[in-house]
Design an enzyme around this catalytic site. Structure first.
Site, mmCIF file in Angstrom:
data_model
loop_
_atom_site.group_PDB
_atom_site.id
_atom_site.type_symbol
_atom_site.label_atom_id
_atom_site.label_comp_id
_atom_site.label_asym_id
_atom_site.label_seq_id
_atom_site.Cartn_x
_atom_site.Cartn_y
_atom_site.Cartn_z
ATOM 1 N N LYS A 1 -17.102 61.879 1.293
ATOM 2 C CA LYS A 1 -18.425 61.674 1.904
ATOM 3 C C LYS A 1 -18.364 60.530 2.918
ATOM 4 C CE LYS A 1 -20.768 63.504 -2.170
ATOM 5 N NZ LYS A 1 -21.510 63.299 -3.418
ATOM 6 N N GLN B 1 -23.739 58.749 -7.183
ATOM 7 C CA GLN B 1 -22.771 59.776 -7.576
ATOM 8 C C GLN B 1 -22.864 60.027 -9.091
ATOM 9 O OE1 GLN B 1 -20.955 61.589 -5.422
ATOM 10 N NE2 GLN B 1 -20.027 62.779 -7.057
ATOM 11 N N ASP C 1 -29.987 63.487 -1.748
ATOM 12 C CA ASP C 1 -29.387 64.421 -2.707
ATOM 13 C C ASP C 1 -30.438 65.399 -3.246
ATOM 14 O OD1 ASP C 1 -26.741 64.736 -3.417
ATOM 15 O OD2 ASP C 1 -26.684 62.977 -4.720
HETATM 16 N N1 GUN Z 1 -21.806 65.073 -8.883
HETATM 17 C C1 GUN Z 1 -21.456 66.365 -8.738
HETATM 18 N N2 GUN Z 1 -22.081 66.909 -7.676
HETATM 19 C C2 GUN Z 1 -22.847 65.945 -7.151
HETATM 20 C C3 GUN Z 1 -23.733 65.893 -6.043
HETATM 21 O O1 GUN Z 1 -23.967 66.860 -5.307
HETATM 22 N N3 GUN Z 1 -24.339 64.702 -5.825
HETATM 23 C C4 GUN Z 1 -24.126 63.631 -6.612
HETATM 24 N N4 GUN Z 1 -24.779 62.510 -6.337
HETATM 25 N N5 GUN Z 1 -23.319 63.634 -7.652
HETATM 26 C C5 GUN Z 1 -22.682 64.792 -7.902
#
Ligand code: GUN
Length: 281
Positions: free
Chosen positions: A51, A95, A118
């Site tokens: 990211k 995350q 998100d």
């Molecule tokens: N963990 C697994 N997929 C995701 C996601 O799309 N966003 C976040 N923040 N954590 C994750």
């Protein structure tokens, strides 16, 4: 069979975002994303560094706040509140998963819904279900973008979503319903999975079980969207669908890797850009 190329589409979207970033510069706006990463889960570290790299590529300002898994819930909340009040930050992402002693729901609810790129805050989830403008979770949003790019019409289609998580299955179902599809959501308590997948024009799977969806579980010319990413003992990455056999039967299919995965990050950038563009208004 047509391969739905998520890598190519995500590159195209990232190029468009880079151009938008350039056009915001004269207005003194640089889109900013803040990521909170707790603990040392290797998969989470990999995702976060991907990211971060993508943010750099499109010219975003980005920070990653790393915390040990001994951190308290209040300390995480304090950090989020600081980010909520930081005008350089347009998007905040925590995350997941978080360590067991942290209440994930509480943490997600502290994020300012206007910075919730998100789309996990109940405010955005609620608006999404109502069909209102909202930040939608990036993975299902990426799948919708693939349908758009490949001109796959959803209206009236029978679509089976396999997996009912808050991150993928539930928001996926809401987006499809908003696009006038007929949606079935299956999960671990579903009695006869293949009776549902066999009837579907489109099967979307995201459960984390290698090769769960096999060739005899879908109809001829079905469309299969594979959200799973599983690492086999050999180190090979595979999805939740048995690509080898399904690709001979499907009209469209996504590969793993190079399918939905890169689209998730592209949508995170798109959501962050959307949050930054609101600064102009
Ligand atoms: N963990 C697994 N997929 C995701 C996601 O799309 N966003 C976040 N923040 N954590 C994750």
């Amino acid at each position: 069979m047509t391969l739905i190329d998520g890598k190519k589409l995500s590159n195209k979207i990232e190029d468009e975002i880079s151009k938008e970033v350039e056009s915001l510069k004269p207005k003194g706006i640089v889109p900013g994303l803040a990521v909170i990463l707790v603990g040392d889960d290797p998969a989470s570290h990999t995702y976060v560094s991907m990211k971060e790299k993508s943010c750099k590529k499109v010219g975003f300002y980005s920070i990653v706040h790393k915390m040990p898994d001994t951190i308290t819930q209040d300390e995480i909340i304090e950090t989020i509140e600081m980010m909520n009040n930081n005008p350089r930050i347009d998007g905040i992402l925590v995350q997941l998963p978080l360590p067991k002693h942290i209440d994930t729901t509480k943490i997600l609810e502290v994020i300012d819904p206007k910075k919730d790129v998100d789309g996990f805050h109940p405010y955005n989830m609620g608006r999404l279900v109502e069909g209102l403008d909202a930040f939608a979770p990036c993975t299902p949003l990426g799948v919708m973008e693939m349908f758009k790019e490949y001109k796959i019409d959803l209206e009236g289609k029978d679509i089976c979503v396999v997996g009912a998580s808050n991150i993928v299955g539930k928001p996926m179902a809401a987006l499809l319903l908003n696009a006038n599809a007929t949606v079935t959501v299956t999960h671990i308590y579903t009695k006869d999975l293949s009776s549902h997948t066999k009837k579907a024009d489109i099967v979307i799977v995201g459960v984390g079980v290698p090769s769960l969806i096999k060739e005899d579980m879908v109809k001829d010319e079905a469309i299969v969207i594979d959200i799973g990413i599983n690492k086999l003992e050999s180190g090979k990455l595979v999805g939740d669908a048995d690509f080898e056999t399904l690709s001979k039967k499907c009209s469209y299919i996504t590969p793993v890797p190079g399918g939905v995965g890169p689209m998730t990050i592209a949508m995170l950038l798109k959501n962050t850009l959307k949050a930054a563009q609101r600064r102009v208004k």
